[in-house]
Design an enzyme around this catalytic site. Structure first.
Site, PDB file in Angstrom:
ATOM      1  N   HIS A   1     -55.250  -4.255   6.195  1.00 39.18           N
ATOM      2  CA  HIS A   1     -53.983  -4.064   6.905  1.00 39.18           C
ATOM      3  C   HIS A   1     -54.125  -4.127   8.427  1.00 39.18           C
ATOM      4  O   HIS A   1     -53.612  -3.262   9.132  1.00 39.18           O
ATOM      5  CB  HIS A   1     -53.382  -2.697   6.539  1.00 39.18           C
ATOM      6  CG  HIS A   1     -52.938  -2.581   5.125  1.00 39.18           C
ATOM      7  ND1 HIS A   1     -52.625  -1.363   4.533  1.00 39.18           N
ATOM      8  CD2 HIS A   1     -52.732  -3.513   4.167  1.00 39.18           C
ATOM      9  CE1 HIS A   1     -52.261  -1.563   3.285  1.00 39.18           C
ATOM     10  NE2 HIS A   1     -52.323  -2.851   3.032  1.00 39.18           N
TER      11      HIS A   1
HETATM   12  C1  FAD Z   1     -56.703  -9.098  -0.010  1.00 43.01           C
HETATM   13  C2  FAD Z   1     -55.476  -8.494   0.600  1.00 43.01           C
HETATM   14  C3  FAD Z   1     -54.770  -7.536  -0.118  1.00 43.01           C
HETATM   15  C4  FAD Z   1     -53.627  -6.958   0.435  1.00 43.01           C
HETATM   16  N1  FAD Z   1     -52.856  -6.140  -0.340  1.00 43.01           N
HETATM   17  C5  FAD Z   1     -51.649  -5.747   0.113  1.00 43.01           C
HETATM   18  C6  FAD Z   1     -50.729  -5.096  -0.743  1.00 43.01           C
HETATM   19  O1  FAD Z   1     -50.981  -4.895  -1.935  1.00 43.01           O
HETATM   20  N2  FAD Z   1     -49.542  -4.703  -0.217  1.00 43.01           N
HETATM   21  C7  FAD Z   1     -49.221  -4.917   1.091  1.00 43.01           C
HETATM   22  O2  FAD Z   1     -48.140  -4.499   1.513  1.00 43.01           O
HETATM   23  N3  FAD Z   1     -50.075  -5.549   1.918  1.00 43.01           N
HETATM   24  C8  FAD Z   1     -51.245  -6.006   1.452  1.00 43.01           C
HETATM   25  N4  FAD Z   1     -52.059  -6.740   2.259  1.00 43.01           N
HETATM   26  C9  FAD Z   1     -51.662  -6.946   3.670  1.00 43.01           C
HETATM   27  C10 FAD Z   1     -50.480  -7.914   3.851  1.00 43.01           C
HETATM   28  O3  FAD Z   1     -50.552  -8.962   2.925  1.00 43.01           O
HETATM   29  C11 FAD Z   1     -50.491  -8.419   5.295  1.00 43.01           C
HETATM   30  O4  FAD Z   1     -50.350  -7.334   6.173  1.00 43.01           O
HETATM   31  C12 FAD Z   1     -49.362  -9.402   5.592  1.00 43.01           C
HETATM   32  O5  FAD Z   1     -49.388 -10.469   4.675  1.00 43.01           O
HETATM   33  C13 FAD Z   1     -49.495  -9.926   7.021  1.00 43.01           C
HETATM   34  O6  FAD Z   1     -48.501 -10.876   7.255  1.00 43.01           O
HETATM   35  P1  FAD Z   1     -48.577 -11.825   8.518  1.00 43.01           P
HETATM   36  O7  FAD Z   1     -47.364 -12.681   8.483  1.00 43.01           O
HETATM   37  O8  FAD Z   1     -48.843 -11.018   9.718  1.00 43.01           O
HETATM   38  O9  FAD Z   1     -49.889 -12.721   8.320  1.00 43.01           O
HETATM   39  P2  FAD Z   1     -50.310 -13.667   7.134  1.00 43.01           P
HETATM   40  O10 FAD Z   1     -49.487 -13.437   5.928  1.00 43.01           O
HETATM   41  O11 FAD Z   1     -51.777 -13.539   6.984  1.00 43.01           O
HETATM   42  O12 FAD Z   1     -49.921 -15.124   7.664  1.00 43.01           O
HETATM   43  C14 FAD Z   1     -50.587 -15.792   8.683  1.00 43.01           C
HETATM   44  C15 FAD Z   1     -50.551 -17.284   8.345  1.00 43.01           C
HETATM   45  O13 FAD Z   1     -50.906 -18.036   9.490  1.00 43.01           O
HETATM   46  C16 FAD Z   1     -51.785 -19.073   9.117  1.00 43.01           C
HETATM   47  N5  FAD Z   1     -52.571 -19.448  10.294  1.00 43.01           N
HETATM   48  C17 FAD Z   1     -53.489 -18.691  10.929  1.00 43.01           C
HETATM   49  N6  FAD Z   1     -54.009 -19.382  11.969  1.00 43.01           N
HETATM   50  C18 FAD Z   1     -53.401 -20.570  11.983  1.00 43.01           C
HETATM   51  C19 FAD Z   1     -53.518 -21.708  12.811  1.00 43.01           C
HETATM   52  N7  FAD Z   1     -54.374 -21.743  13.839  1.00 43.01           N
HETATM   53  N8  FAD Z   1     -52.737 -22.789  12.545  1.00 43.01           N
HETATM   54  C20 FAD Z   1     -51.852 -22.769  11.513  1.00 43.01           C
HETATM   55  N9  FAD Z   1     -51.715 -21.714  10.681  1.00 43.01           N
HETATM   56  C21 FAD Z   1     -52.473 -20.629  10.925  1.00 43.01           C
HETATM   57  C22 FAD Z   1     -52.614 -18.440   8.017  1.00 43.01           C
HETATM   58  O14 FAD Z   1     -53.287 -19.404   7.255  1.00 43.01           O
HETATM   59  C23 FAD Z   1     -51.554 -17.660   7.256  1.00 43.01           C
HETATM   60  O15 FAD Z   1     -50.934 -18.451   6.295  1.00 43.01           O
HETATM   61  C24 FAD Z   1     -53.217  -7.332   1.749  1.00 43.01           C
HETATM   62  C25 FAD Z   1     -53.920  -8.296   2.454  1.00 43.01           C
HETATM   63  C26 FAD Z   1     -55.030  -8.888   1.888  1.00 43.01           C
HETATM   64  C27 FAD Z   1     -55.763  -9.944   2.659  1.00 43.01           C
END
Ligand code: FAD
Length: 599
Positions: free
Chosen positions: A536
């Site tokens: 997280h």
């Molecule tokens: C294994 C795991 C289990 C988890 N379990 C839970 C759970 O059960 N419940 C819960 O609430 N949360 C959980 N989380 C946390 C939650 O999923 C994250 O906090 C949330 O998805 C973050 O969202 P975000 O949009 O910030 O980033 P992300 O969803 O990570 O999205 C970022 C995106 O940007 C893309 N990206 C990055 N750099 C670049 C670039 N240079 N060019 C183009 N694209 C790029 C990535 O590939 C990704 O697709 C978990 C996370 C993980 C990894």
């Protein structure tokens, strides 16, 4: 007899056809435009939890022309993405960025080089395509404190409508709740795959806690698990918000497109550079560039583009366009694994998972052990364990319960945690006739603060991630207290009735055998060895008021000092909320869409 056989076959066929038609076989069109246009109104980098929501909402307005750039590929290549129970098998898959932290001084002593393994989704859906699908929004006091600290418009009252807007609550008893949404694209259900679930809830009742909706009025108490799973399948942010709208002419989704830099001219973001099909391309934004690349990559991209801490950028020879505390304030939840032997056969085992019945049950009906993870119930409590419920206070500890017998030799590589081989040798020795379940207490408001720093100016070089786990002594004390709470749970009549005993010693406890078993010193040693991330990370492009020196973005999520540039993802969270971070990231996408549409 013959009649019975025929009737059974007919009923079976009807049931099969009925269930197949009810399954979510329509996973949407995977045809993406083959070419990028030269310019769009909005460029969104990252199709994860927040970016998918933002792109979906912005393109509801046909006048907005949006491109969603994603480094990873399709979410349909790996069947384990959709299969809810296969979530652990996605770690270290092709869809995982597979980060490791730098060696931790105060924590992770059971791990190779004291590095914590940090999976992140690199695929359409981002980490919501890889996560464990727990749906928890966090405590109302979290958001109220964001607002009190200068994030105008982010109090609980302000953000609740956005949580509700996303949600399609499928749990009957919550459908009439004023806290739950019914018309959104994100399904939230209550999975139940083992008989253990009810026992956790009963243990909570034994301790005098209420059984509540942990996403409802009050968070303190025990609750049944809530998940973004429907009919045994994962509903990522991408699947829920983008797939039904791929045919929109004003939405271009571009997987396998790696953004390397934001192009900034005269302190205004005008586009991005990316690598696509092995070639460098430039795309321009008529209105805004929005980074939704997550708490690791959004700060990395900002720093590569000249927005970050002056001294750090200078050292790497990057011209400084805005001196901001990018990559500071990194926060992450950590948890402590505690396994307990029981004398019933309730938990999930490797044998049960691979049995023909379980496999076919999932294949035909999307039910059974593969239809959810083994996370079945949650508890939220205060540090003061005698306090049951008190208005005006935030929770301190969250306990995840895990109904799996995870310590047999075949499970050795199932949960990649970067444990040292000698730790694994000790851990995975249980035989199948001894069942175990685990409790994972989580410190949900840790005080330690870490950093994300560039290792070089090469965008393909992974950044240095240093969460500084357990640097703040209070985190250690709270972790010990969280174990004391688990001891109380284990000591309930319900848990004793299935043979749980706090005095049972696990092999991993030997790593701290120089201390008296179950003393504070013993647990401190254990916590410093078995410090697990809950995946997280947040707050590396922290939101704050105009004069807040710790803020990278303002409450409209605009990067300070650079126009036409916002960050919309978990990195903007003022502080990590008390709960799991997917629902809050989705909420941020919802709210950002409104902020942008109104600007
Ligand atoms: C294994 C795991 C289990 C988890 N379990 C839970 C759970 O059960 N419940 C819960 O609430 N949360 C959980 N989380 C946390 C939650 O999923 C994250 O906090 C949330 O998805 C973050 O969202 P975000 O949009 O910030 O980033 P992300 O969803 O990570 O999205 C970022 C995106 O940007 C893309 N990206 C990055 N750099 C670049 C670039 N240079 N060019 C183009 N694209 C790029 C990535 O590939 C990704 O697709 C978990 C996370 C993980 C990894």
């Amino acid at each position: 007899m013959e009649k019975l056989v025929v009737t059974t076959i007919v009923v079976g066929v009807i049931a099969y056809v009925y269930h197949q038609s009810a399954l979510n076989t329509d996973r949407g069109n995977t045809g993406f435009p083959s070419k990028l246009k030269t310019s769009y109104d909005y460029i969104i980098v990252g199709a994860g939890s927040s970016g998918s929501v933002l792109a979906s909402r912005l393109t509801e307005d046909p006048d907005n022309d949006v491109v969603l750039l994603e480094a990873g590929g399709s979410d349909e290549t790996n069947p384990n993405i959709y299969k809810a129970g296969a979530a652990p098998m996605l770690l270290r898959s092709d869809e995982d960025w597979e980060y490791y932290t730098v060696p931790q001084k105060h924590a992770c002593r059971a791990m190779k080089e004291q590095r914590s393994f940090w999976p992140r989704g690199r695929v359409l859906g981002g980490s919501s395509s890889l996560n464990w699908m727990v749906y928890i929004r966090g405590n109302r006091h979290d958001y109220d404190s964001w607002a009190e600290e200068g994030c105008d418009g982010w109090s609980y009252k302000d953000v609740l409508p956005y949580f509700m807007k996303s949600e399609d609550i499928q749990i009957d008893e919550f459908k009439i709740s004023e806290y739950r949404g019914k018309d959104g694209p994100l399904p939230v259900t209550r999975p139940n795959v083992t008989p253990m679930q009810k026992l956790y809830i009963d243990a909570g009742k034994d301790l005098g806690f209420n059984v509540i909706d942990c996403n409802g009025e009050d968070q303190i108490g025990f609750c049944w698990m809530q998940s973004t799973i429907k009919q045994g399948e994962r509903w990522s942010s991408y699947r829920s918000f983008i797939k039904p709208h791929l045919a929109r002419p004003n939405l271009h989704v571009m997987p396998n497109t790696f953004t390397t830099k934001v192009i900034i001219k005269d302190k205004k973001a005008i586009g991005v550079e990316c690598i696509r099909n092995g070639r460098k391309v430039r795309v321009f934004a008529r209105k805004e560039v929005i980074l939704s690349a997550g708490a690791v990559n959004s700060p990395q991209l900002l720093m590569l583009s000249g927005v970050g801490p002056k001294e750090h950028l200078k050292k790497l020879g990057i011209p400084v366009l805005a001196d901001l505390p990018v990559g500071e304030n990194l926060q992450d939840h950590f948890m402590i694994p505690l396994a307990f032997r029981i004398n019933t056969t309730g938990p999930i085992t490797g044998d049960k998972l691979t049995s023909m019945w379980t496999v076919k049950q999932y294949e035909y009906f999307r039910t059974g052990l593969w239809s959810a993870t083994a996370l079945e119930a949650l508890a939220f409590v205060y540090r003061d364990l005698d306090k049951k419920k008190e208005s005006g206070e935030n929770s301190d500890i969250q306990v995840h319960t895990f109904s799996a017998h995870g310590l047999t030799p075949p499970m050795r590589e199932f949960f990649p945690v970067n444990y040292m081989e000698e730790v694994k040798d000790k851990m995975f020795t249980e035989t199948d006739d001894i069942e175990t379940v685990s409790f994972y207490p989580v410190i949900i408001h840790p005080k330690s603060r870490g950093t994300i720093r560039l290792r070089s100016t090469d965008p393909f070089d992974y950044p240095d991630i240093d969460p500084h786990y357990l640097e703040d002594e209070d985190d250690v004390q709270l972790a010990i207290q969280s174990i004391r709470f688990v001891e109380k749970m284990v000591g309930t009549n319900t848990m004793k009735s299935i043979g749980m005993d706090v005095n049972n010693r696990f092999q991993t406890y030997e790593f701290c055998s120089e201390h008296e078993f179950r003393s504070d010193k013993f647990w401190e040693c254990y916590v410093r060895h078995f410090t697990l991330t809950v995946y997280h990370p947040t707050s590396t492009c922290r939101m704050g008021g105009k004069d807040d020196p710790s803020a990278v973005v303002d409450p409209q999520l605009r990067v300070k000092g650079i126009s036409g540039l916002r960050v919309v993802d978990a990195s903007v969270m003022r502080n990590v909320p008390g709960g799991n971070t997917n629902a809050p990231s989705i909420m941020i996408g919802e709210k950002a869409a409104d902020l942008i549409r109104k600007s």
